[in-house]
Design a protein around this motif. Structure first.
Motif, PDB file in Angstrom:
ATOM      1  N   THR A   1      16.973 -20.737  -6.236  1.00  0.00           N
ATOM      2  CA  THR A   1      16.970 -19.877  -7.433  1.00  0.00           C
ATOM      3  C   THR A   1      15.606 -19.233  -7.635  1.00  0.00           C
ATOM      4  OG1 THR A   1      18.652 -21.269  -8.490  1.00  0.00           O
ATOM      5  CG2 THR A   1      17.378 -19.809  -9.926  1.00  0.00           C
ATOM      6  N   ILE A   2      14.543 -20.040  -7.526  1.00  0.00           N
ATOM      7  CA  ILE A   2      13.187 -19.504  -7.712  1.00  0.00           C
ATOM      8  C   ILE A   2      12.844 -18.500  -6.622  1.00  0.00           C
ATOM      9  CG2 ILE A   2      10.725 -20.123  -7.684  1.00  0.00           C
ATOM     10  CD1 ILE A   2      11.544 -22.769  -9.093  1.00  0.00           C
ATOM     11  N   GLN A   3      13.317 -18.732  -5.411  1.00  0.00           N
ATOM     12  CA  GLN A   3      13.024 -17.813  -4.305  1.00  0.00           C
ATOM     13  C   GLN A   3      13.759 -16.484  -4.471  1.00  0.00           C
ATOM     14  OE1 GLN A   3      14.064 -19.300  -0.438  1.00  0.00           O
ATOM     15  NE2 GLN A   3      13.245 -17.526   0.629  1.00  0.00           N
ATOM     16  N   LEU A   4      15.019 -16.525  -4.915  1.00  0.00           N
ATOM     17  CA  LEU A   4      15.837 -15.305  -4.977  1.00  0.00           C
ATOM     18  C   LEU A   4      15.665 -14.517  -6.267  1.00  0.00           C
ATOM     19  CD1 LEU A   4      19.213 -16.558  -3.408  1.00  0.00           C
ATOM     20  CD2 LEU A   4      17.355 -15.313  -2.290  1.00  0.00           C
ATOM     21  N   GLU A   5      15.299 -15.178  -7.355  1.00  0.00           N
ATOM     22  CA  GLU A   5      15.199 -14.503  -8.652  1.00  0.00           C
ATOM     23  C   GLU A   5      13.781 -13.983  -8.858  1.00  0.00           C
ATOM     24  OE1 GLU A   5      16.134 -12.635 -11.826  1.00  0.00           O
ATOM     25  OE2 GLU A   5      17.689 -13.704 -10.691  1.00  0.00           O
ATOM     26  N   ALA A   6      13.636 -12.663  -8.876  1.00  0.00           N
ATOM     27  CA  ALA A   6      12.311 -12.028  -8.976  1.00  0.00           C
ATOM     28  C   ALA A   6      11.586 -12.398 -10.271  1.00  0.00           C
ATOM     29  CB  ALA A   6      12.458 -10.507  -8.874  1.00  0.00           C
TER      30      ALA A   6
ATOM     31  N   LYS B   1      23.064 -16.344 -12.048  1.00  0.00           N
ATOM     32  CA  LYS B   1      23.093 -15.217 -11.113  1.00  0.00           C
ATOM     33  C   LYS B   1      23.400 -15.694  -9.691  1.00  0.00           C
ATOM     34  CE  LYS B   1      19.958 -11.955 -13.392  1.00  0.00           C
ATOM     35  NZ  LYS B   1      18.655 -11.244 -13.257  1.00  0.00           N
ATOM     36  N   LEU B   2      22.776 -16.822  -9.320  1.00  0.00           N
ATOM     37  CA  LEU B   2      22.998 -17.389  -7.991  1.00  0.00           C
ATOM     38  C   LEU B   2      24.457 -17.794  -7.811  1.00  0.00           C
ATOM     39  CD1 LEU B   2      21.738 -18.412  -5.297  1.00  0.00           C
ATOM     40  CD2 LEU B   2      21.333 -20.596  -6.449  1.00  0.00           C
ATOM     41  N   LEU B   3      25.039 -18.412  -8.820  1.00  0.00           N
ATOM     42  CA  LEU B   3      26.439 -18.837  -8.767  1.00  0.00           C
ATOM     43  C   LEU B   3      27.375 -17.631  -8.678  1.00  0.00           C
ATOM     44  CD1 LEU B   3      26.409 -21.771 -11.356  1.00  0.00           C
ATOM     45  CD2 LEU B   3      26.607 -21.956  -8.871  1.00  0.00           C
ATOM     46  N   ARG B   4      27.034 -16.562  -9.425  1.00  0.00           N
ATOM     47  CA  ARG B   4      27.851 -15.330  -9.380  1.00  0.00           C
ATOM     48  C   ARG B   4      27.833 -14.727  -7.976  1.00  0.00           C
ATOM     49  NH1 ARG B   4      24.951 -13.231 -13.848  1.00  0.00           N
ATOM     50  NH2 ARG B   4      25.738 -14.132 -15.786  1.00  0.00           N
ATOM     51  N   ARG B   5      26.661 -14.728  -7.351  1.00  0.00           N
ATOM     52  CA  ARG B   5      26.544 -14.195  -5.984  1.00  0.00           C
ATOM     53  C   ARG B   5      27.412 -14.992  -5.012  1.00  0.00           C
ATOM     54  NH1 ARG B   5      20.012 -13.363  -5.176  1.00  0.00           N
ATOM     55  NH2 ARG B   5      19.701 -11.848  -6.846  1.00  0.00           N
ATOM     56  N   VAL B   6      27.383 -16.318  -5.167  1.00  0.00           N
ATOM     57  CA  VAL B   6      28.179 -17.194  -4.283  1.00  0.00           C
ATOM     58  C   VAL B   6      29.667 -16.900  -4.463  1.00  0.00           C
ATOM     59  CG1 VAL B   6      28.842 -19.580  -3.810  1.00  0.00           C
ATOM     60  CG2 VAL B   6      26.442 -18.994  -4.176  1.00  0.00           C
ATOM     61  N   VAL B   7      30.092 -16.765  -5.740  1.00  0.00           N
ATOM     62  CA  VAL B   7      31.501 -16.513  -6.046  1.00  0.00           C
ATOM     63  C   VAL B   7      31.935 -15.153  -5.492  1.00  0.00           C
ATOM     64  CG1 VAL B   7      33.175 -16.110  -7.914  1.00  0.00           C
ATOM     65  CG2 VAL B   7      31.561 -18.019  -8.057  1.00  0.00           C
ATOM     66  N   GLU B   8      31.073 -14.125  -5.689  1.00  0.00           N
ATOM     67  CA  GLU B   8      31.399 -12.772  -5.227  1.00  0.00           C
ATOM     68  C   GLU B   8      31.519 -12.706  -3.705  1.00  0.00           C
ATOM     69  OE1 GLU B   8      28.353 -10.354  -6.896  1.00  0.00           O
ATOM     70  OE2 GLU B   8      29.149 -10.482  -8.947  1.00  0.00           O
ATOM     71  N   ARG B   9      30.661 -13.427  -3.001  1.00  0.00           N
ATOM     72  CA  ARG B   9      30.723 -13.446  -1.532  1.00  0.00           C
ATOM     73  C   ARG B   9      31.998 -14.100  -1.033  1.00  0.00           C
ATOM     74  NH1 ARG B   9      24.553 -15.093   0.332  1.00  0.00           N
ATOM     75  NH2 ARG B   9      23.551 -13.104  -0.258  1.00  0.00           N
ATOM     76  N   ARG B  10      32.471 -15.119  -1.736  1.00  0.00           N
ATOM     77  CA  ARG B  10      33.701 -15.795  -1.341  1.00  0.00           C
ATOM     78  C   ARG B  10      34.916 -14.899  -1.559  1.00  0.00           C
ATOM     79  NH1 ARG B  10      33.346 -22.220  -3.029  1.00  0.00           N
ATOM     80  NH2 ARG B  10      31.693 -22.748  -1.543  1.00  0.00           N
ATOM     81  N   LYS B  11      34.824 -14.015  -2.547  1.00  0.00           N
ATOM     82  CA  LYS B  11      35.936 -13.087  -2.802  1.00  0.00           C
ATOM     83  C   LYS B  11      36.006 -12.026  -1.707  1.00  0.00           C
ATOM     84  CE  LYS B  11      36.094 -13.531  -7.852  1.00  0.00           C
ATOM     85  NZ  LYS B  11      35.855 -12.845  -9.132  1.00  0.00           N
TER      86      LYS B  11
END
Length: 319
Positions: free
Chosen positions: A52-57, A309-319
């Motif tokens: 999370t810290i790495q990906l969130e600007a 935000k990280l969880l949303r990205r994971v969910v969107e990629r699975r879709k």
């Protein structure tokens, strides 16, 4: 085996046996369940926090970099201790090689000191944020974090290096059963036929110097922070200031309370089961590691948003 001129034979030890909770074997299975849960929680929570810290600007700030260092230290400490303890509990794999034992000893001493030092740097960060808010951005910079990280690494790597070196140079002449779940220096050196006074003195001196000085500086920082907070007159300012320090203070309590309980039970070992300080020593490597990222995740809005935000990205990629 080595034969001496007087006809006696001494056995050269090539590995050790960890007699983990040998006086309380019935504890092992039941302790393995919460211990494995805490281990998975520590790995997962710290992993999520680091990603999370790495990906969130918005989290690319000194305070969160320090938190990343803490998470990395927690992961290494957990991986150094807990898998071996669980292997003993589940499969009775008590054997540990001579070299692996002293490597574990070094990592435990070094990284515990690094964690204590990180808490001290984080306390300074909170001190500047509360007591000198206008100068915070000029004092607590990325360069400050880089220099602090070098200091944390250098201080502890050098000062703790001689603990396993002194212990490894001792002569182990037969007895190889360590009455512990881990390769703690005092438990290992107890098996030696040599005089271990220097080993013990150095261990205790380094431990009290590093951890003691860090705790004193943390305590002083919070006295100054509390004094500054009590002087705030703006409505809600004191509560907001306390909230910014709350997470860090809770983490220090987790770290120091278990450590102090371990020290006191070890000093009062005649009054308590010898397995209690051993168990507390193991738990000290996993409980703070499991709770640290959760405390910051629950109490810090920026981290909460980043995880969502990280969880949303994971969910969107699975879709």
């Amino acid at each position: 085996m080595t034969a001496h001129q007087n006809g006696t034979i001494s056995v050269v030890v090539s590995d050790f046996l960890l007699n983990c909770l040998g006086r309380s074997p019935s504890w092992k299975f039941w302790l393995s369940l919460p211990l494995s849960f805490l281990f998975l929680l520590a790995m997962g929570a710290n992993g999520v926090l680091l990603v999370t810290i790495q990906l969130e600007a918005s989290l690319h700030e000194p305070m969160y970099y320090l938190l990343s260092i803490l998470s990395l230290l927690d992961i290494v400490l957990c991986l150094t201790v807990i898998p071996k303890v669980l292997a003993i509990f589940w499969f009775d794999l008590r054997s540990i090689s001579f070299s692996a034992c002293f490597i574990q000893m070094y990592i435990m001493n070094c990284f515990l000191g690094m964690e204590s030092c990180t808490f001290m740097v984080m306390a300074y960060d909170r001190y500047v944020a509360i007591c000198h808010p206008l100068r915070y951005s000029s004092i607590i910079t990325d360069q400050f974090v880089a220099r602090a990280a070098m200091f944390i690494l250098t201080r502890n790597a050098l000062l703790t290096m001689f603990i396993p070196i002194l212990s490894a140079q001792l002569h182990y002449c037969g007895k190889n059963i360590i009455e512990n779940c881990i390769c703690a220096n005092l438990s290992v050196s107890k098996l030696s036929c040599d005089n271990v006074a220097l080993n013990r003195i150095y261990q205790l001196t380094v431990a009290w110097t590093l951890l003691g000085s860090d705790l004193v500086l943390i305590f002083l920082s919070y006295i100054l922070i509390l004094r500054a907070i009590l002087r705030l007159k703006a409505k809600g300012a004191a509560a907001k200031a306390l909230s910014t320090c709350g997470s860090h203070f809770i983490l220090i309590l987790f770290f120091s309370t278990i450590l102090l309980v371990f020290v006191f039970t070890h000093m009062a070992k005649k009054k308590v089961s010898p397995d209690i300080p051993i168990l507390l020593n193991v738990l000290h490597h996993v409980i703070p590691a499991a709770l640290n990222p959760i405390v910051y995740g629950v109490r810090t809005q920026e981290i909460k948003k980043g995880i969502r935000k990280l969880l949303r990205r994971v969910v969107e990629r699975r879709k």
